[in-house]
Design an enzyme around this catalytic site. Structure first.
Site, PDB file in Angstrom:
ATOM      1  N   CYS A   8       0.915  -1.091  -0.079  1.00  0.00           N
ATOM      2  CA  CYS A   8      -0.027   0.036  -0.011  1.00  0.00           C
ATOM      3  C   CYS A   8       0.848   1.221   0.061  1.00  0.00           C
ATOM      4  CB  CYS A   8      -0.978   0.152   1.292  1.00  0.00           C
ATOM      5  SG  CYS A   8      -0.206  -0.179   2.953  1.00  0.00           S
TER       6      CYS A   8
ATOM      7  N   HIS B  67      -1.978   1.367   6.942  1.00  0.00           N
ATOM      8  CA  HIS B  67      -2.491   1.629   5.483  1.00  0.00           C
ATOM      9  C   HIS B  67      -2.141   2.972   4.903  1.00  0.00           C
ATOM     10  CE1 HIS B  67      -4.402   0.031   2.154  1.00  0.00           C
ATOM     11  NE2 HIS B  67      -5.466   0.971   2.360  1.00  0.00           N
TER      12      HIS B  67
ATOM     13  N   ASP C 150      -8.335   4.954  -2.761  1.00  0.00           N
ATOM     14  CA  ASP C 150      -7.425   3.937  -2.549  1.00  0.00           C
ATOM     15  C   ASP C 150      -7.097   3.031  -3.808  1.00  0.00           C
ATOM     16  OD1 ASP C 150      -6.232   1.521  -1.635  1.00  0.00           O
ATOM     17  OD2 ASP C 150      -7.294   1.651   0.370  1.00  0.00           O
TER      18      ASP C 150
END
Length: 626
Positions: free
Chosen positions: A284, A311, A328
């Site tokens: 990520c 994250h 995202d």
């Protein structure tokens, strides 16, 4: 409009804005001067990528006026008999401005200095960027937390590098994404009219969705553990490397041990964007870092967002909606800020957003339980955190223009007011923000309203119509006997409804299939078929062949339905024939993907799985008429 006025406007913008804008203006002028007789090149329209950027900028409008453009409708047009001397003069000034901006002394000049040692070793050259040193502003027991905030904030200065932005722009298929965004926007306009709702989004949001899709499906690769560099077997994490030779370009190198030959393979966790544009893989952190850069190269204000519960994602500022959109890239999701707390069960504490201009605490956008989140914030006092963020933002903005500083203050005020309201858990996961309304959810494929196959039996010879889909070629083909009647490229454009399903290409295994998005418990995709009600020919039989692959506890359920009549369609190599829908005027075929185990559960139910080199059709539906 004088050129001096134009320069004043350009000087009022910060570098990340002004250089892409000037580049577009110079490119526009070059095209017109090269082909002065081509009238289409003299149009600047708001529904085009270049036109949208220029028309939404005050400096862009000033430049067009200085070139001789005139307002026509919602765009600008340079008349055929216009004097091109003004255009040439403005172009010369813009080119000089480009050179002066690229060469001027920058307070963050260290960002732009390449590492000569690495540059000599790499072909093509990879040019890591040197960041300013972290300076400790606050001396007390929470210094490590504040030092990390300042370090990440400094790293965002990479997004202003003209060299890096130019390199990123070469990698993004802008024209392809703009065409797809325009197609999506037209569908959205049509559906908003049918539902009699106001369209709450602009073409920018559609382009953001297309960039997310392209980034996940075509550009970047997720890596849990790399394949063994010795035997290509699967590996698992063993330890962090301490060898200085391995740690040459990053301080974090993971060592993964092969389960077959026990060889140790390194997996560097790069932060340098120039290197990541070469490797194009990671988790990520790497995903969000590169995706945020791409947002900057598109001319958008963007922020990289770090969650202390491990994250990282991106926020992009929507000009039309005047708010930050959660994006995202790992999940290919947009505007679903509650998904982490309500969908992933994260215990949100500190969520900080970093850009080239500011660093902000945006925890409250990602929490539906503000009081509980407050109990987990123990790194420092709230007053100290606010002071640190304000000081860092103020010091960065000292080198911005007065116009830019006023804009940032107004935008921050709107953002803080928006975060005062606690979100409801019902707004999360599958639904995202309800404030976007029906049209915004339509844009994300969360409710029905897309494509239907209208089949007129009169047109088809021998009373047979056959629709085939090849996942490898990503194309539908409708056959009228041996004759190809129609093609539709891109799987989603032939679907009636899509809910958390995407097309996955496995570059390493060279396979392709449809799967549900990660962390979604179910994925659904459906196709709609309609037949004229008063046609002299009516539907007789339907044969459905639909293939898929199941692993672990994965499950695919396929239903063929018409009003109150439904029938289960088995997954398999043989087609399933039914006469139960005889005479019906509308059919819907829906596939639901569910089940699976562990983090890779989303991959355990795969629709239309086939090799990328295959030309077979794992989905065939045949209609006969009487």
């Amino acid at each position: 409009m004088t050129c001096e006025n134009l320069l004043e406007k350009l000087n009022g913008l910060h570098r990340a804005e002004v250089l892409p804008l000037v580049g577009l203006l110079v490119e526009l002028a070059d095209r017109i001067l090269e082909r002065p007789d081509n009238a289409s090149l003299r149009k600047v329209e708001s529904n085009q990528g270049t036109g949208r950027t220029l028309l939404q900028s005050e400096a862009g409008l000033f430049a067009l006026e200085a070139m001789g453009f005139e307002k026509v409708g919602v765009g600008q047009f340079l008349r055929q008999d216009a004097d091109l001397t003004k255009l040439s003069r403005v172009k010369e000034i813009l080119v000089k401005f480009q050179k002066s901006e690229s060469n001027q002394e920058n307070p963050f000049r260290l960002l732009l200095e390449p590492c000569a040692e690495i540059d000599q070793q790499c072909n093509p050259p990879i040019r890591p960027i040197v960041l300013p040193p972290v300076t400790f502003l606050f001396q007390h027991h929470t210094q490590h937390f504040f030092a990390r905030i300042e370090r990440i904030f400094h790293q965002c200065l990479r997004y202003e590098s003209p060299e890096l932005l130019a390199r990123a722009r070469q990698l993004v298929p802008v024209i392809e994404l703009e065409l797809a965004a325009q197609s999506r926007f037209r569908v959205l306009q049509k559906q908003s009219k049918l539902n009699q709702v106001e369209l709450p989004v602009s073409i920018q949001e559609m382009l953001i969705l297309e960039l997310l899709r392209w980034f996940k499906e075509d550009f970047f690769t997720w890596v849990d553990s790399p394949l063994c560099e010795n035997c290509q077997g699967e590996s698992t994490f063993s330890h962090m490397a301490t060898d200085p030779n391995l740690n040459a370009y990053t301080k974090r190198v993971e060592m993964h041990r092969c389960s077959q030959c026990h060889h140790l393979s390194p997996f560097p966790r790069y932060e340098d964007l120039n290197i990541l544009l070469e490797t194009r893989r990671g988790r990520c952190g790497e995903w969000a870092n590169v995706f945020t850069l791409f947002c900057y190269c598109m001319g958008w204000d963007a922020r990289i967002v770090f969650d202390e519960t491990d994250h990282v994602w991106t926020e992009v500022y929507s000009i039309g909606q005047k708010r930050w959109l959660h994006c995202d890239a790992c999940e290919n999701i947009c505007d679903q800020p509650e998904i982490y707390e309500c969908g992933w069960n994260k215990k949100v504490s500190y969520v900080l957003a970093y850009s080239v201009d500011e660093v902000q605490d945006v925890t409250w956008r990602y929490s539906c339980q503000h009081k509980e989140a407050m109990t987990r914030r123990k790194y420092c006092s709230e007053e100290a955190l606010i002071q640190v963020l304000m000081d860092l933002s103020r010091r960065r903005q000292e080198c911005r223009s007065a116009h830019r500083r006023r804009y940032l203050i107004k935008r921050l005020a709107l953002e803080l007011a928006d975060m005062l309201t606690e979100r409801k858990p019902g707004d999360s996961q599958g639904q995202g923000r309800q404030s976007g309304g029906i049209a915004w959810r339509l844009a994300r494929g969360e409710i029905e309203g897309n494509f239907s196959w209208n089949i007129d039996p009169i047109v088809f010879k021998n009373n047979v119509a056959v629709l085939k889909y090849c996942a490898a070629e990503d194309e539908y083909r409708l056959f009228n006997g041996p004759t190809l009647e129609r093609t539709v490229k891109v799987w989603a454009k032939g679907c009636y409804h899509i809910d958390h399903v995407f097309r996955k290409e496995e570059k390493d295994w060279k396979m392709v299939y449809l799967a549900r998005t990660e962390n979604a418990p179910n994925g659904r995709v459906s196709w709609l078929f309609t037949f004229p009600p008063k046609s002299p020919k009516q539907l007789a039989t339907v044969t459905v062949l639909i293939n898929g692959a199941l692993y672990e506890t994965g499950n695919i359920q396929v239903l063929l339905s018409s009003d109150d009549l439904t029938e289960n369609i088995p997954i398999g190599a043989k087609g399933h024939l039914t006469e139960r829908f005889r005479g019906r005027n509308e059919l819907k075929l829906e596939a639901t993907l569910s089940g699976g185990k562990g983090d890779a559960a989303w991959q355990h139910a795969q629709l239309f799985r086939q090799a990328l080199s295959s030309c077979e059709s794992p989905f065939i539906i045949t209609f006969t008429f009487y």
